[in-house]
Design an enzyme around this catalytic site. Structure first.
Site, PDB file in Angstrom:
ATOM      1  N   LYS A 121       0.824  -1.217   0.000  1.00  0.00           N
ATOM      2  CA  LYS A 121       0.000   0.000   0.000  1.00  0.00           C
ATOM      3  C   LYS A 121       0.856   1.265   0.000  1.00  0.00           C
ATOM      4  CE  LYS A 121      -2.236  -1.235   3.758  1.00  0.00           C
ATOM      5  NZ  LYS A 121      -1.855  -2.657   3.925  1.00  0.00           N
ATOM      6  N   THR A 122       1.833   1.302   0.896  1.00  0.00           N
ATOM      7  CA  THR A 122       2.639   2.520   1.034  1.00  0.00           C
ATOM      8  C   THR A 122       3.395   2.822  -0.251  1.00  0.00           C
ATOM      9  OG1 THR A 122       2.854   2.247   3.427  1.00  0.00           O
ATOM     10  CG2 THR A 122       4.519   3.600   2.325  1.00  0.00           C
ATOM     11  N   GLU A 165      -3.678   5.854   1.496  1.00  0.00           N
ATOM     12  CA  GLU A 165      -3.463   4.459   1.866  1.00  0.00           C
ATOM     13  C   GLU A 165      -4.675   4.011   2.679  1.00  0.00           C
ATOM     14  OE1 GLU A 165      -0.054   2.057   4.367  1.00  0.00           O
ATOM     15  OE2 GLU A 165       0.517   3.799   3.175  1.00  0.00           O
TER      16      GLU A 165
END
Length: 464
Positions: A121-122, A165
Site C-alpha cells: 500500500k505505502t 493508503e
C-alpha cells in the site's frame, strides 16, 4: 473542492500524533489552517516537522495536554481505553473521532484514490503521489511512510485528486468512498482482528461496496486472494473492474520486467498498445505496484504515456528497500517487510539486484500474534538470505503470548536450510554484522519495528 477544514475539526487534538497515519492527517489539517495539537510517547523528527507547521506537540500523555477549547480528539485503534487524554475527553464531552473518519472527511469534495491490500500500500500510494505531482496535478495525499524526510507522508494539495493508503487492519478502510480503489492482494494477516480468511474477504467486499457508482476497481489478476475477491464482487455492475498483472486475461498485462540493478524496466500491454517505462526500485513486486498505479491514474483520465513517464520520478519511500549507505564495501538497505509475502518479495528483489553478492539479513519479528500464526513462513522466507540474525519480537501494541518467541522463526529457518542465529541484545548487532560481512555483501535490516534504527549503527561499525 474540499472545505479548508471540516466542521468540528478546526482545533483537533491527536493522541499519538507522531504515528505514520495520525501525523499525516494532522499535517493536512495544519496546512488547511486548523489549530492542531496532540501528544506522543516520545520525541521524534515527525513531531518536530509538525511543530514547524504550527502544531503544538506534547511528549508523554497527560490529561492536562488536552486544551480547554479542543474541538475533537482524534485517535487510532492503537490508543488504549485508559489513555488519560481519552478519559479527559470523555469527562468533558469532547467528540472522539477515529483516524479513518478524520481522513474520510478530508476527502470530501475531492476525487479519492484509495490503495488497499495486505502488502504494497505505502509504495503504491507513494508512486501515485509522486507521479501525479510530477504532472503538475497538485494532489493531496496521506501515506503510511515518509517520501524523503520527516513529515513528508502527507500534503494538502490544490488539485482535485486525493491519494490515500486504505488500511484493512482494523477495517477502517470501510469509511472511505473512493472514485478509484486499488486492491493489490488479499491475504490473512492482522490476526488480532481477523479470525479467518473468510472474514478478510468479507471485509474487502465491504470496501469494494464503498466505491462510488461509476468508479473503478483496479485489482491484481495474479494473486490468488485478489482473483477470488474479483469473483465475489462480480455482481456489482455500476463500477468498472480493471485487472492487472502477468495473467493472460489481465486487462493491463505485464509482459516483461527487466532488472536494472536497484531499478527495473517494465513493459505492459494497455488498451492494445505496448508501453515501456522505468521504475527506480528493484524487483517484480515493485514493478507490479507501479502498474497498479498506472491503471488507477488512467481510470481517472490521465494519459497513460504521461503517467508512465512520471512514474519514473519515483525513487522510493523510507523503509521500502531504502539504501541507508555503504561502508567497507558493504551496502546497508532498510526493509519494512514483516509479513512472509513481503519478506520473500524484498529478498527476491535484492537477490536479483545483488549480482552474485551475499545477502545478509537482520530480522525483527513484529507482533506476537503475527509470529504465532506466520512464524514458520517467516523462517522459510529467511532461507532466501545467505545468513540471518533474528532479534526478539517487537511487541508494538500487544502483550506477550506465552510460548511465542523468535525461536519459532529460527527453528523454521534452520529446518529450511537457512544459516541463522538469535541475538537478544540489539546493541550487539553492529558488532555481529561486522563479524559476518565482507566487501560486496548487501545487509538488510528488516521488520516494522525499531530495527530500522540499526542501519546507521551498522554503517558506523563497518566504517570503523
Amino acid at each position: 473542492m474540499a472545505p479548508a477544514v471540516p466542521t468540528t475539526m478546526d482545533r483537533p487534538h491527536f493522541i499519538g500524533i507522531g504515528g505514520a497515519g495520525m501525523s499525516g492527517i494532522a499535517k493536512i489539517l495544519a496546512q488547511r489552517g486548523a489549530a492542531v495539537a496532540g501528544s506522543d510517547a516520545k520525541e521524534s523528527a515527525t513531531a518536530g516537522a509538525l511543530r514547524e507547521l504550527g502544531a503544538t506537540v506534547h511528549i508523554g500523555h497527560a490529561a492536562g495536554h488536552l486544551a480547554e477549547d479542543a474541538s475533537c480528539v482524534v485517535v487510532s485503534s492503537a490508543i488504549r481505553a485508559d489513555n488519560p487524554e481519552l478519559a479527559a475527553a470523555a469527562e468533558r464531552g469532547i467528540p472522539v473521532v477515529h483516524r479513518s473518519d478524520a481522513l474520510a472527511r478530508l476527502m470530501d469534495g475531492l476525487r479519492p484514490i484509495a490503495v488497499a491490500g495486505t502488502h504494497g500500500k505505502t509504495t503504491t500510494t507513494s508512486m501515485l503521489a509522486v507521479s501525479l505531482d510530477a504532472l503538475g496535478l497538485q494532489p493531496s495525499y496521506a501515506i503510511g511512510g515518509d517520501l524523503d524526510g520527516p513529515g513528508s507522508n502527507a500534503r494538502h494539495g490544490s488539485g482535485e485528486i486525493f491519494v490515500a493508503e486504505a488500511d484493512e487492519s482494523d477495517r477502517s478502510f470501510h469509511k472511505y468512498a473512493p472514485e478509484v480503489a486499488i486492491i493489490l492482494n488479499v491475504e490473512l494477516d492482522h490476526h488480532a482482528n481477523y479470525a479467518s480468511m473468510e472474514e478478510i474477504y468479507e471485509s474487502f467486499e465491504t470496501f469494494v461496496g464503498r466505491i462510488r457508482p461509476g468508479g473503478t476497481l483496479v485489482v491484481s489478476a495474479d494473486q490468488a486472494g485478489a482473483r477470488e475477491l474479483t469473483e465475489r464482487v462480480s455482481g456489482r455492475h455500476d463500477i468498472e473492474v480493471v485487472t492487472y498483472g502477468e495473467a493472460e486475461d489481465a486487462d493491463v498485462r505485464v509482459l516483461k520486467v527487466n532488472p536494472r540493478g536497484l531499478a527495473s524496466e517494465v513493459t505492459v500491454l494497455l488498451n492494445g498498445k505496448m508501453l515501456t517505462f522505468a521504475v527506480s526500485v528493484p524487483g517484480s513486486h515493485y514493478a507490479h505496484n507501479a502498474v497498479a498505479a498506472l491503471a488507477a491514474g488512467v481510470a481517472l483520465g490521465i494519459p497513460a504515456h504521461n503517467l508512465a513517464s512520471a512514474l519514473g520520478k519515483y525513487t522510493g519511500v523510507k523503509r521500502r528497500l531504502q539504501l541507508k549507505g555503504e561502508a567497507g564495501g558493504v551496502q546497508v538497505i532498510d526493509s519494512y517487510a514483516h509479513h512472509p509475502t513481503e519478506m520473500t518479495a524484498d529478498l527476491e528483489a535484492i537477490r536479483g539486484a545483488a549480482d552474485g553478492s551475499r545477502v545478509l539479513v537482520v530480522f525483527q519479528p513484529h507482533l506476537f500474534s503475527r509470529t504465532q500464526e506466520l512464524g514458520t513462513e517467516m523462517g522459510q522466507a529467511l532461507a532466501l538470505a545467505d545468513a540471518s540474525v533474528v532479534l526478539d519480537i517487537y511487541p508494538a501494541r500487544e502483550d506477550p503470548i506465552p510460548g511465542i518467541t523468535s525461536a519459532l522463526i529460527i527453528d523454521a529457518a534452520e529446518s529450511s536450510g537457512a544459516q541463522v542465529r538469535a541475538e537478544h541484545d540489539m546493541a550487539a548487532v553492529p558488532d555481529v554484522v561486522a563479524g559476518m560481512a565482507r566487501p560486496g555483501d548487501l545487509v538488510l535490516t528488516m521488520g516494522a519495528g525499531d530495527v530500522t534504527d540499526l542501519g546507521p549503527r551498522i554503517l558506523a561499525r563497518l566504517e570503523s
